[in-house]
Design a protein around this motif. Structure first.
Motif, PDB file in Angstrom:
ATOM      1  N   LEU A 145       0.820  -1.212   0.000  1.00  0.00           N
ATOM      2  CA  LEU A 145       0.000   0.000   0.000  1.00  0.00           C
ATOM      3  C   LEU A 145       0.851   1.258   0.000  1.00  0.00           C
ATOM      4  N   THR A 187      -0.806   6.134  -3.469  1.00  0.00           N
ATOM      5  CA  THR A 187      -0.998   6.404  -2.044  1.00  0.00           C
ATOM      6  C   THR A 187      -0.324   7.704  -1.646  1.00  0.00           C
ATOM      7  N   THR A 247     -10.228   9.845  -0.402  1.00  0.00           N
ATOM      8  CA  THR A 247      -9.006   9.040  -0.395  1.00  0.00           C
ATOM      9  C   THR A 247      -9.243   7.684   0.284  1.00  0.00           C
ATOM     10  N   VAL A 290      -8.763   3.752  -1.371  1.00  0.00           N
ATOM     11  CA  VAL A 290      -7.999   2.653  -0.775  1.00  0.00           C
ATOM     12  C   VAL A 290      -8.897   1.469  -0.440  1.00  0.00           C
ATOM     13  N   PHE A 311      -4.437   3.327   6.770  1.00  0.00           N
ATOM     14  CA  PHE A 311      -4.413   4.492   5.890  1.00  0.00           C
ATOM     15  C   PHE A 311      -5.283   5.612   6.460  1.00  0.00           C
TER      16      PHE A 311
END
Length: 297
Positions: free
Chosen positions: A40, A46, A105, A109, A147
């Motif tokens: 990730l 990212t 965002t 993810v 995240f």
């Protein structure tokens, strides 16, 4: 096996990154999680999203520096306090990022967790690991949750640093009017980071669920982001007030109690309970879907 048979099935022996993740890092869940987090945070996408989030406090601080402060009650929360103490740039930027930028965002993810692997044809390699489908799903969700924390932390940290450079930093005056030291003020900011990170966990669970329903990651990403916006719109309609307490977005901005003296954790606990319910519901549906689907890609 003849060379003809080997040529007919190139994908059976083709090495892939996912195959390496399944076999090269060991079969345990910790190894799988470490590999997932490494994957990730090695992605350019990212870091581009984190960079875009970091631009929010930068642009906010520069705009206030050029245009001057705003009158109390005008603009986002904490904006009128920015010129007095640069620490508030991080909090003001967070209130701007929460409705759209941060959920967007997180949606990218979370929506990519399973659908992304399926679209690349690498999901079956990950399922080779003896940990099982439920463990893989949990690992994917934990990575998305990490995240959430990193993204929220990035907004606040960049905001505090930029604010300190542009306006200076010192003792803070809380919403209750009580002055506290800079150190305690920064601890309060970390508490806000924890609150907002928890707020995003329900959305991440929904994104993972939607990711199990399709092999098109863009579709899961878009659907998750649209649900986040739609829930906030519903939350603004008085005629639908009966639904408001059950919306996963209902308490996203209710972190003001963490900036009062004495500090109250009621809002934090209520928000954690709300997100926990959504995590359980979305997680159960995701497990049911993922453990009953045929992996053909």
């Amino acid at each position: 096996m003849s060379s003809r048979d080997s040529a007919a099935r190139p994908t059976d022996t083709a090495p892939t990154a996912s195959a390496s993740r399944a076999a090269g890092r060991g079969s345990g869940v910790p190894g799988l999680l470490g590999s997932e987090l490494a994957t990730l945070f090695r992605r350019l996408r990212t870091w581009m999203m984190l960079g875009a989030l970091g631009l929010v406090p930068v642009l906010l601080g520069v705009a206030v520096r050029i245009a001057g402060g705003t009158r109390p009650g005008r603009g986002p929360a904490f904006l009128d306090q920015v010129t007095d103490n640069g620490v508030f740039v991080g909090l003001a930027a967070l209130t701007i990022a929460i409705p759209l930028f941060l959920p967007l965002t997180v949606s990218v993810v979370a929506g990519d967790t399973i659908a992304g692997e399926a679209s690349l044809g690498t999901l079956r390699y990950l399922l080779v690991a003896p940990s099982g489908r439920v463990a893989l799903l949990a690992v994917k969700y934990v990575a998305a949750a990490v995240f959430c924390v990193v993204a929220t932390f990035a907004v606040v940290v960049v905001g505090v640093v930029v604010g300190a450079i542009l306006f200076g930093a010192g003792p803070l005056t809380l919403l209750s009017g009580t002055p506290v030291s800079l150190a305690e003020g920064l601890l309060r900011c970390l508490a806000v980071v924890a609150y907002v990170s928890v707020s995003m966990l329900g959305l991440a669970a929904i994104g993972v669920l939607l990711s199990t329903l399709t092999t098109v990651p863009v579709g899961a990403m878009a659907a998750t982001a649209i649900l986040a916006v739609a829930a906030q719109i519903v939350g603004q309609i008085p005629q639908l007030s009966a639904l408001h307490p059950y919306l996963f977005t209902d308490r996203w901005l209710d972190f003001g109690d963490l900036l009062r003296s004495p500090i109250s954790w009621d809002s934090f606990l209520d928000n954690a309970l709300l997100q926990g319910v959504w995590i359980v519901v979305a997680g159960a549906l995701a497990v049911w879907r993922f453990t009953t689907r045929d992996v053909l890609t």
